[in-house]
Design a protein around this motif. Structure first.
Motif: not given
Length: 208
Positions: A10-14, A66-68, A101-106, A119-120
């Motif tokens: 959660g802290l990373i997401c914020i 940041f994808s959720t 909760l993941s990181m999306k790279l395009k 990845f997440g």
């Protein structure tokens, strides 16, 4: 252990959301193919499940997001214990609220779309569980169907997510997202036994 893990996530997401410049919202609905891996006994075949809900991309930079999601996901599998004379074969259908909760790279745009990888982690919270199968004692089999087993299922699940796909743009904002992902569960499914559940998903969604 779960509370500490979810707090860290959660802290990373914020942190990511606070830096986001843009936000895209979409809906998804897609099939998945899951299985269970017990420490004792064996698994039997794949379980066809389904997931649906909302998804969002918070852009940290132009091609990094940041994808959720907030999704209702049905997953499960079949576990075989014992033998043909004394044993039990159980198919579990377990429903979770999942918040990936993941990181999306395009990539850069190629024609009408662009490829992505992500990845997440996937925290999940159990909201229902049923079991069906056959129990054999002394060679005599008895079937059971849709037995409520939610009390035997851990309330929380955590999985590792890796995936990729392609997003096709209809205009500057509306786009169709198609992809594949692997959700590898690494927490115990049951309160009193050791088993994990994982799945492959054919991801389909639309961003607006």
């Amino acid at each position: 252990m779960y509370k500490r893990t979810f707090l860290i996530i959660g802290l990373i997401c914020i942190g990511f959301v606070s830096k986001a410049q843009n936000f895209d919202l979409g809906i998804k609905a897609h099939p998945l193919f899951g299985w269970m891996k017990p420490d004792q006994g064996s698994n039997s075949g794949a379980f066809t499940g389904f997931s649906y809900g909302l998804m969002g991309d918070f852009y940290v930079k132009e091609r990094y997001a940041f994808s959720t999601e907030f999704a209702v996901t049905s997953m499960g599998g079949t576990i075989i214990e014992g033998d043909s004379q004394n044993g039990i074969e159980t198919t579990y259908k377990i429903k979770y609220i999942e918040i990936p909760l993941s990181m999306k790279l395009k990539t850069n745009k190629m024609g009408q779309g662009q490829f992505y990888g992500q990845f997440g982690f996937v925290p999940g919270f159990n909201i229902g569980a049923k079991a069906s199968g056959t129990q054999t004692v002394g060679g005599i089999s008895t079937d059971f169907d849709d037995k409520n087993v939610q009390d035997n299922i851990n309330g929380a699940r955590l999985g590792l997510l890796i995936g990729g796909g392609y997003e096709y743009y209809f205009d500057n904002s509306t786009r169709l997202a198609l992809g594949l992902s692997f959700n590898n569960g690494f927490t115990d499914v049951f309160d009193n036994g050791k088993a994990t559940n994982s799945y492959m998903a054919l991801n389909v969604g639309i961003f607006f």
